[in-house]
Design an enzyme around this catalytic site. Structure first.
Site, PDB file in Angstrom:
ATOM      1  N   ASP A  85       0.853  -1.184   0.000  1.00 46.09           N
ATOM      2  CA  ASP A  85       0.000   0.000   0.000  1.00 46.09           C
ATOM      3  C   ASP A  85       0.897   1.246   0.000  1.00 46.09           C
ATOM      4  O   ASP A  85       1.779   1.357  -0.855  1.00 46.09           O
ATOM      5  CB  ASP A  85      -0.969  -0.066   1.187  1.00 46.09           C
ATOM      6  CG  ASP A  85      -1.928   1.108   1.269  1.00 46.09           C
ATOM      7  OD1 ASP A  85      -2.879   1.156   0.475  1.00 46.09           O
ATOM      8  OD2 ASP A  85      -1.724   1.981   2.123  1.00 46.09           O
TER       9      ASP A  85
ATOM     10  N   HIS B 197      -7.210  -6.085  -1.415  1.00 45.00           N
ATOM     11  CA  HIS B 197      -6.118  -5.129  -1.190  1.00 45.00           C
ATOM     12  C   HIS B 197      -5.115  -5.570  -0.129  1.00 45.00           C
ATOM     13  O   HIS B 197      -3.932  -5.251  -0.228  1.00 45.00           O
ATOM     14  CB  HIS B 197      -6.715  -3.779  -0.787  1.00 45.00           C
ATOM     15  CG  HIS B 197      -5.691  -2.718  -0.546  1.00 45.00           C
ATOM     16  ND1 HIS B 197      -4.924  -2.188  -1.563  1.00 45.00           N
ATOM     17  CD2 HIS B 197      -5.279  -2.091   0.595  1.00 45.00           C
ATOM     18  CE1 HIS B 197      -4.095  -1.274  -1.066  1.00 45.00           C
ATOM     19  NE2 HIS B 197      -4.295  -1.200   0.237  1.00 45.00           N
TER      20      HIS B 197
END
Length: 321
Positions: free
Chosen positions: A100, A298
């Site tokens: 991320d 994610h």
């Protein structure tokens, strides 16, 4: 092998890290809204494979220093934190892996400090060189009548007012919104956008944690943010225009060290940034492997730890000593 917690000096003041194993140093950098704990599945596996794995709390998170100046969270400051950690651990170089925001931090660490970072692994967020118009202008144009979450996060205090009254509930919803098993259906309102007068959490799934996130895991994450507040983490978003200015000399620059990318097929980061992935022959000439995991969201190293661990250890084993 036991994990060791330690504090080391850095330009931030101090960086907290958790390390396990001995051997070549692998620095692990988390994203938003996480901590060193997001690497809990990787630390023992990397240690068993013969590496010294060190997962940091990025400045503003966990037990690391939380500078009061918003500009202290610019990318170049985080790069220097990472270099300082490597040297504080008695090493001259390291492999760096990020997820991320940590992916972008790792990529820029390799770009700006190739003398320290000999290889870079990026999870979920593809490498895209600094380019184009000012980021805030790009984000402001997304979504039509709705507001993109990055723009929402960039306004000081606004997201804090939403999150801090119920940190645990907000984190649970945010994690669920971006996880393969709990994310909204494709035809549901997009949780990356905020309706006029609304809140980001209005579109989060409710009532079910993703399978990878236990109640205890959620307690760990929530406990840290309830103690520190959210501003240190959110200030990363509030420096994107400064980063664009600071990195002007690196406009369009490739990362030449050996690299790895792993993304989730159901992660908006990999679909929105598909052009960046297609550009890898130019932007990552040292790319060893690029993988997209089917049915993965994610939170990739927590959703699919066994696959990520295999891909990471295979890649690390392929690197020059």
């Amino acid at each position: 092998m036991e994990v060791t917690h330690r504090l080391v000096s850095s330009p931030a003041g101090r960086i907290h890290l958790v390390e396990q194993g001995t051997g070549p140093l692998v620095l692990l950098v988390h994203g938003f809204p996480e901590s060193w704990y997001s690497w809990r599945h990787q630390l023992p596996v990397l240690a068993a494979a013969g590496y010294r794995a060190a997962a940091i709390d990025v400045r503003g998170y966990g037990r690391s220093s939380k500078p009061g100046d918003r500009e202290a969270y610019r990318m170049l400051e985080l790069v220097e934190d990472n270099a300082a950690v490597v040297h504080a651990l008695g090493e001259q170089s390291a492999v760096i892996i990020g997820h991320d925001w940590g992916s972008a931090i790792a990529a820029n660490s390799a770009l700006v400090r190739p003398d320290v970072f000999r290889a870079v692994g990026m999870l979920s967020v593809p490498y895209a060189p600094r380019s184009g118009p000012r980021p805030s202008k790009v984000f402001a144009q997304l979504g039509g009548d709705e507001e993109f979450y990055v723009s929402y996060f960039q306004e000081p205090g606004r997201a804090e007012d939403e999150i801090e009254p119920d940190v645990r509930g907000w984190l649970a919803g945010f994690c669920a919104a971006l996880s393969a098993d709990t994310m909204p259906a494709p035809d549901a309102p997009d949780p990356h956008f905020v309706s006029q007068g609304g809140r980001l959490r209005d579109r989060f799934p409710a009532g079910r944690l993703p399978v990878w996130l236990s109640e205890n895991d959620l307690d760990v994450y929530a406990g840290e943010f309830e103690r520190t507040g959210m501003s240190g983490a959110l200030n990363r978003y509030r420096n994107m225009d400064r980063d664009w200015e600071d990195l002007a000399d690196f406009d369009g620059a490739p990362i030449t060290q050996p690299s790895l990318f792993i993304g989730g097929a159901l992660d908006a980061s990999t679909t929105w940034m598909a052009d960046a992935i297609r550009a890898y022959p130019t932007t990552l000439p040292g790319l060893v492997s690029s993988q997209i995991l089917d049915d993965c969201g994610h939170w990739i190293q927590q959703e699919r730890p066994a696959e990520i661990n295999r891909l990471l250890t295979d890649w690390l084993a392929s690197l020059p000593a």
